[in-house]
Design an enzyme around this catalytic site. Structure first.
Site, PDB file in Angstrom:
ATOM      1  N   ARG A 158       9.142   3.027  -0.310  1.00 48.04           N
ATOM      2  CA  ARG A 158       9.841   3.477  -0.530  1.00 48.04           C
ATOM      3  C   ARG A 158      10.179   2.319  -0.695  1.00 48.04           C
ATOM      4  O   ARG A 158      10.437   0.759  -0.222  1.00 48.04           O
ATOM      5  CB  ARG A 158      11.039   3.773   0.526  1.00 48.04           C
ATOM      6  CG  ARG A 158      11.084   5.870   1.544  1.00 48.04           C
ATOM      7  CD  ARG A 158      11.664   5.971   2.595  1.00 48.04           C
ATOM      8  NE  ARG A 158      12.345   7.414   2.285  1.00 48.04           N
ATOM      9  CZ  ARG A 158      10.345   7.762   3.328  1.00 48.04           C
ATOM     10  NH1 ARG A 158       9.672   6.978   4.018  1.00 48.04           N
ATOM     11  NH2 ARG A 158      10.434   9.146   3.158  1.00 48.04           N
ATOM     12  N   LYS A 182      10.157   6.560   7.628  1.00 49.81           N
ATOM     13  CA  LYS A 182      11.128   6.402   8.515  1.00 49.81           C
ATOM     14  C   LYS A 182      10.996   7.155   9.913  1.00 49.81           C
ATOM     15  O   LYS A 182       9.458   7.596  10.035  1.00 49.81           O
ATOM     16  CB  LYS A 182      12.168   8.007   7.505  1.00 49.81           C
ATOM     17  CG  LYS A 182      12.539   7.180   6.424  1.00 49.81           C
ATOM     18  CD  LYS A 182      13.471   8.834   5.962  1.00 49.81           C
ATOM     19  CE  LYS A 182      14.504   8.265   4.740  1.00 49.81           C
ATOM     20  NZ  LYS A 182      14.996   9.081   4.267  1.00 49.81           N
ATOM     21  N   HIS A 254      14.059   3.519  -6.968  1.00 56.15           N
ATOM     22  CA  HIS A 254      13.856   4.245  -6.292  1.00 56.15           C
ATOM     23  C   HIS A 254      13.244   5.701  -7.926  1.00 56.15           C
ATOM     24  O   HIS A 254      12.454   6.343  -6.848  1.00 56.15           O
ATOM     25  CB  HIS A 254      15.305   5.539  -5.508  1.00 56.15           C
ATOM     26  CG  HIS A 254      14.749   6.045  -4.494  1.00 56.15           C
ATOM     27  ND1 HIS A 254      13.384   5.207  -3.540  1.00 56.15           N
ATOM     28  CD2 HIS A 254      14.597   7.219  -3.715  1.00 56.15           C
ATOM     29  CE1 HIS A 254      13.827   6.517  -2.652  1.00 56.15           C
ATOM     30  NE2 HIS A 254      14.455   7.847  -3.027  1.00 56.15           N
ATOM     31  N   ARG A 257       9.151   5.314  -7.440  1.00 57.14           N
ATOM     32  CA  ARG A 257       8.816   6.381  -5.992  1.00 57.14           C
ATOM     33  C   ARG A 257       9.103   7.512  -6.902  1.00 57.14           C
ATOM     34  O   ARG A 257       7.698   8.678  -6.941  1.00 57.14           O
ATOM     35  CB  ARG A 257       9.769   6.492  -5.163  1.00 57.14           C
ATOM     36  CG  ARG A 257       9.621   7.239  -4.356  1.00 57.14           C
ATOM     37  CD  ARG A 257       9.993   7.169  -2.787  1.00 57.14           C
ATOM     38  NE  ARG A 257      10.227   8.309  -1.855  1.00 57.14           N
ATOM     39  CZ  ARG A 257       9.243   8.314  -0.653  1.00 57.14           C
ATOM     40  NH1 ARG A 257       8.222   7.365  -1.095  1.00 57.14           N
ATOM     41  NH2 ARG A 257       9.436   9.170   0.074  1.00 57.14           N
ATOM     42  N   HIS A 280       7.195  12.221   3.570  1.00 58.92           N
ATOM     43  CA  HIS A 280       8.052  13.341   3.722  1.00 58.92           C
ATOM     44  C   HIS A 280       7.603  14.277   4.914  1.00 58.92           C
ATOM     45  O   HIS A 280       6.663  14.551   5.194  1.00 58.92           O
ATOM     46  CB  HIS A 280       8.208  14.337   2.662  1.00 58.92           C
ATOM     47  CG  HIS A 280       8.547  13.847   1.313  1.00 58.92           C
ATOM     48  ND1 HIS A 280       8.213  14.390   0.373  1.00 58.92           N
ATOM     49  CD2 HIS A 280       9.402  12.435   1.383  1.00 58.92           C
ATOM     50  CE1 HIS A 280       9.074  13.505  -0.692  1.00 58.92           C
ATOM     51  NE2 HIS A 280       9.594  12.101  -0.271  1.00 58.92           N
ATOM     52  N   TYR A 289      10.134  17.717  -7.094  1.00 55.95           N
ATOM     53  CA  TYR A 289       9.028  16.868  -7.875  1.00 55.95           C
ATOM     54  C   TYR A 289       8.160  17.879  -9.049  1.00 55.95           C
ATOM     55  O   TYR A 289       8.687  17.652 -10.263  1.00 55.95           O
ATOM     56  CB  TYR A 289       8.064  15.948  -7.488  1.00 55.95           C
ATOM     57  CG  TYR A 289       9.080  14.364  -7.201  1.00 55.95           C
ATOM     58  CD1 TYR A 289       8.909  13.854  -7.672  1.00 55.95           C
ATOM     59  CD2 TYR A 289       8.945  14.469  -5.291  1.00 55.95           C
ATOM     60  CE1 TYR A 289       9.909  13.064  -7.340  1.00 55.95           C
ATOM     61  CE2 TYR A 289      10.118  13.683  -5.061  1.00 55.95           C
ATOM     62  CZ  TYR A 289      10.223  13.175  -5.489  1.00 55.95           C
ATOM     63  OH  TYR A 289      10.859  11.935  -4.781  1.00 55.95           O
TER      64      TYR A 289
END
Length: 308
Positions: A158, A182, A254, A257, A280, A289
């Site tokens: 990210r 995250k 982004h 990514r 994730h 995806y």
């Protein structure tokens, strides 16, 4: 905004998610804005500043969502704001500040999942051909920008993750990078040969810069003045690269990514492995995806099959 006595509980909650759950300052700030907006709505709706969180019922929440909708806010933004309120009320219920979690049963608005923008193989080739020529010119800025581009596409990280990279985050010998994602979750991502070459080319140029602060001295990507590059500066660099490859495709940082994940899955990579590489929390997030790949296969079929 006038002082709201009941907001003290919200401050306790924000301190908990910052120190206990160790959410990023950016996430905590977003939660604070959402809860302040909700508190301002309650003051207006209940027509008094001395309301309590126990005054909130399902009808109040629905009125709040209605106001957000009438303001023209996108469904995704409304869902995020409701998620912040819902998480806060779980905290209130756990701390026995409210008897029941009245937000729990309120449904989020249905969000249309859009396929992410990504680069085709031809666009990737065009992008890196021009970038590699620039990166090999020997000056600091071109070497740095090319290294950032290669690292983005090589790892799928990210923007916020690349922004916080330090010099010791990258191990060019082992060919990997340590990323803080995250929720402050750390993961190790392999780095390909092209990106490692770009980083080694950038390294001596980086050592010529004399950062002024200890934090900047640790930073991997810095400006000519020695300060850690901001997210906006990185975005501007990537935007310039992407416009050269696909001028009117609406690509963003982004998109690198998205391209990373899409191209891995197209080549037969395992979905669980791609999930771990992307950092994730849920497999369902990674599955979008596969939808991208299916959509592309459908277009190929419609264009090529005689009876499509």
């Amino acid at each position: 905004m006038p002082e709201i006595p009941a907001f003290g509980a919200a401050e306790d909650y924000l301190r908990e998610i910052e120190s206990g759950r160790q959410l990023s300052p950016h996430t905590v700030a977003a939660y604070r804005r959402d809860l302040l907006q909700f508190a301002a709505f309650l003051t207006q709706k209940l027509e008094r500043a001395d309301w309590q969180w126990t005054d909130v019922d399902r009808l109040t929440i629905r009125a709040y969502l209605g106001q957000l909708t009438r303001s023209g806010l996108a469904r995704r933004s409304i869902a995020r704001k409701l998620s912040a309120v819902r998480a806060f009320f779980r905290f209130l219920h756990r701390e026995e500040i409210v008897e029941t979690n009245t937000v729990r049963a309120v449904r989020s608005p249905k969000i249309e999942r859009k396929l992410p923008a990504w680069l085709t193989a031809a666009e990737v080739e065009k992008l890196f051909l021009a970038a590699e020529i620039r990166g090999g010119q020997g000056n600091f800025r071109d070497a740095r920008d090319y290294a950032m581009l290669e690292l983005f596409y090589a790892t799928g990280m990210r923007l916020s993750e690349l922004h916080t990279l330090d010099l010791n985050s990258v191990d060019t010998i082992a060919g990997q990078v340590r990323v803080l994602g995250k929720g402050r979750k750390e993961r190790i991502i392999p780095v390909g040969r092209a990106a490692l070459t770009a980083l080694r080319r950038y390294e001596p140029r980086r050592m010529e810069i004399a950062p002024k602060t200890a934090a900047d001295r640790r930073a991997l990507f810095v400006s000519e003045r020695g300060a850690r590059l901001s997210r906006r500066q990185i975005q501007n660099v990537m935007k310039a690269f992407l416009e050269q490859a696909a001028d009117d495709a609406g690509l963003s940082t982004h998109s690198l990514r998205h391209s990373f994940a899409t191209h891995l899955l197209d080549a037969g990579a395992d979905l669980l492995a791609v999930k771990e590489l992307l950092g994730h929390a849920s497999l369902s997030t990674t599955q979008i995806y596969t939808h991208t790949s299916k959509e592309r296969l459908k277009k190929v079929y419609e264009q090529a099959h005689p009876r499509a």
